[in-house]
Design a protein around this motif. Sequence first.
Motif, mmCIF file in Angstrom:
data_model
loop_
_atom_site.group_PDB
_atom_site.id
_atom_site.type_symbol
_atom_site.label_atom_id
_atom_site.label_comp_id
_atom_site.label_asym_id
_atom_site.label_seq_id
_atom_site.Cartn_x
_atom_site.Cartn_y
_atom_site.Cartn_z
ATOM 1 N N SER A 77 -0.221 -30.613 9.574
ATOM 2 C CA SER A 77 -0.856 -30.460 10.667
ATOM 3 C C SER A 77 -0.985 -29.044 11.351
ATOM 4 C CB SER A 77 -0.065 -31.469 11.669
ATOM 5 O OG SER A 77 0.054 -32.605 11.171
ATOM 6 N N ALA A 78 -0.206 -28.333 11.169
ATOM 7 C CA ALA A 78 -0.371 -27.021 11.888
ATOM 8 C C ALA A 78 -1.447 -26.283 11.100
ATOM 9 C CB ALA A 78 0.907 -26.109 11.774
ATOM 10 N N ILE A 79 -1.330 -26.172 9.639
ATOM 11 C CA ILE A 79 -2.628 -25.788 8.945
ATOM 12 C C ILE A 79 -3.743 -25.986 9.476
ATOM 13 C CG2 ILE A 79 -3.678 -25.178 6.679
ATOM 14 C CD1 ILE A 79 -0.582 -25.279 5.586
ATOM 15 N N ILE A 80 -4.067 -27.391 9.523
ATOM 16 C CA ILE A 80 -5.592 -27.952 9.820
ATOM 17 C C ILE A 80 -5.860 -27.772 11.135
ATOM 18 C CG2 ILE A 80 -6.898 -30.153 10.153
ATOM 19 C CD1 ILE A 80 -5.025 -31.134 7.588
ATOM 20 N N ARG A 81 -4.892 -27.720 12.110
ATOM 21 C CA ARG A 81 -5.179 -27.333 13.566
ATOM 22 C C ARG A 81 -5.561 -25.797 13.511
ATOM 23 N NH1 ARG A 81 -0.454 -28.952 15.235
ATOM 24 N NH2 ARG A 81 -1.092 -30.871 15.833
ATOM 25 N N GLU A 82 -4.874 -24.925 12.837
ATOM 26 C CA GLU A 82 -5.406 -23.659 12.917
ATOM 27 C C GLU A 82 -7.101 -23.474 12.292
ATOM 28 O OE1 GLU A 82 -3.882 -19.268 11.542
ATOM 29 O OE2 GLU A 82 -2.441 -20.642 12.519
ATOM 30 N N CYS A 83 -7.081 -24.258 11.138
ATOM 31 C CA CYS A 83 -8.508 -24.148 10.396
ATOM 32 C C CYS A 83 -9.438 -24.805 11.637
ATOM 33 C CB CYS A 83 -8.497 -24.835 9.371
ATOM 34 S SG CYS A 83 -7.376 -24.093 7.957
ATOM 35 N N LEU A 84 -9.031 -25.821 12.037
ATOM 36 C CA LEU A 84 -10.066 -26.335 13.140
ATOM 37 C C LEU A 84 -10.378 -25.489 14.210
ATOM 38 C CD1 LEU A 84 -8.684 -29.937 13.452
ATOM 39 C CD2 LEU A 84 -11.070 -29.467 12.376
ATOM 40 N N ASN A 85 -9.388 -24.542 14.827
ATOM 41 C CA ASN A 85 -9.599 -23.832 15.837
ATOM 42 C C ASN A 85 -10.381 -22.557 15.231
ATOM 43 O OD1 ASN A 85 -8.049 -25.259 17.669
ATOM 44 N ND2 ASN A 85 -6.155 -24.249 17.152
ATOM 45 N N GLU A 86 -10.700 -22.388 13.903
ATOM 46 C CA GLU A 86 -11.347 -21.432 13.703
ATOM 47 C C GLU A 86 -12.827 -21.604 13.324
ATOM 48 O OE1 GLU A 86 -9.652 -19.384 10.416
ATOM 49 O OE2 GLU A 86 -7.878 -18.739 11.573
ATOM 50 N N LEU A 87 -13.058 -22.985 13.506
ATOM 51 C CA LEU A 87 -14.677 -23.569 13.255
ATOM 52 C C LEU A 87 -15.330 -23.031 14.493
ATOM 53 C CD1 LEU A 87 -14.157 -27.026 11.794
ATOM 54 C CD2 LEU A 87 -14.687 -24.933 10.378
ATOM 55 N N PRO A 88 -16.640 -22.619 14.164
ATOM 56 C CA PRO A 88 -17.634 -22.266 15.267
ATOM 57 C C PRO A 88 -17.712 -23.582 16.174
ATOM 58 C CG PRO A 88 -18.840 -22.670 13.292
ATOM 59 C CD PRO A 88 -17.277 -22.669 12.681
ATOM 60 N N ASP A 89 -18.242 -23.598 17.265
ATOM 61 C CA ASP A 89 -18.300 -24.313 18.373
ATOM 62 C C ASP A 89 -19.581 -25.135 18.074
ATOM 63 O OD1 ASP A 89 -17.810 -26.236 20.490
ATOM 64 O OD2 ASP A 89 -18.341 -24.908 22.060
ATOM 65 N N ASP A 90 -19.673 -25.802 17.079
ATOM 66 C CA ASP A 90 -21.070 -25.976 16.646
ATOM 67 C C ASP A 90 -21.432 -27.594 16.701
ATOM 68 O OD1 ASP A 90 -19.672 -26.737 14.506
ATOM 69 O OD2 ASP A 90 -20.769 -25.485 13.122
ATOM 70 N N LYS A 91 -20.400 -28.391 17.213
ATOM 71 C CA LYS A 91 -20.430 -29.997 17.461
ATOM 72 C C LYS A 91 -20.709 -30.680 16.109
ATOM 73 C CE LYS A 91 -19.774 -29.234 21.720
ATOM 74 N NZ LYS A 91 -18.724 -28.706 22.084
ATOM 75 N N ILE A 92 -20.654 -29.987 15.020
ATOM 76 C CA ILE A 92 -20.663 -30.621 13.538
ATOM 77 C C ILE A 92 -19.618 -31.331 13.200
ATOM 78 C CG2 ILE A 92 -21.022 -30.248 11.117
ATOM 79 C CD1 ILE A 92 -22.790 -28.021 11.711
ATOM 80 N N PRO A 93 -19.297 -32.505 12.932
ATOM 81 C CA PRO A 93 -18.103 -33.227 12.497
ATOM 82 C C PRO A 93 -17.381 -32.721 11.416
ATOM 83 C CG PRO A 93 -20.072 -34.630 11.838
ATOM 84 C CD PRO A 93 -20.649 -33.317 12.499
#
Length: 156
Positions: A77-93
């Motif tokens: 969960s912590a790894i995925i959360r960090e990866c998600l936080n690094e995605l651009p704010d492009d609203k792509i699912p």
Amino acid sequence: MFIRDVKDSDIIELYNLFKSCFRVDEISLTSRYKVAIEDDKIVAVSGILPVSESNYQGYEIDWACCHTAYRGRGYVSAIIRECLNELPDDKIPVYCSCWRVQSNPFINMIYVMNSLGFKEVVRNRLNYSQSYTKCEGCPNEVEGCFCCEDLWILQR
């Protein structure tokens, strides 16, 4: 625990971790992966595929794996959360295809997906990539055991 980007020097340790979670003969590492470190060793790994490499119309969580002795402690969960936080704010699912052993529904990512806000799209899709519904070499070789795929999505 701390999380960091994967390094080239991690290849042997990650290969052994992947081998304990999946049937793999080889792995290739890219900078998209992150690892969780505990007790001076890699205990979990995951990453997010860019849209251009995904099997879906969005980003895709790739190779989430945790050492059996460290499961249930929030590393993936912590790894995925960090990866998600690094995605651009492009609203792509973001999609996640989770393999699940039906004879033991706790060997899965249902809790991780729910905790991160993902919603289930498809449940119990049989192993479509193989001609069989029972996984060969499955560590849970019990009568009536077969692997299914659940598809999850995070609308951002």
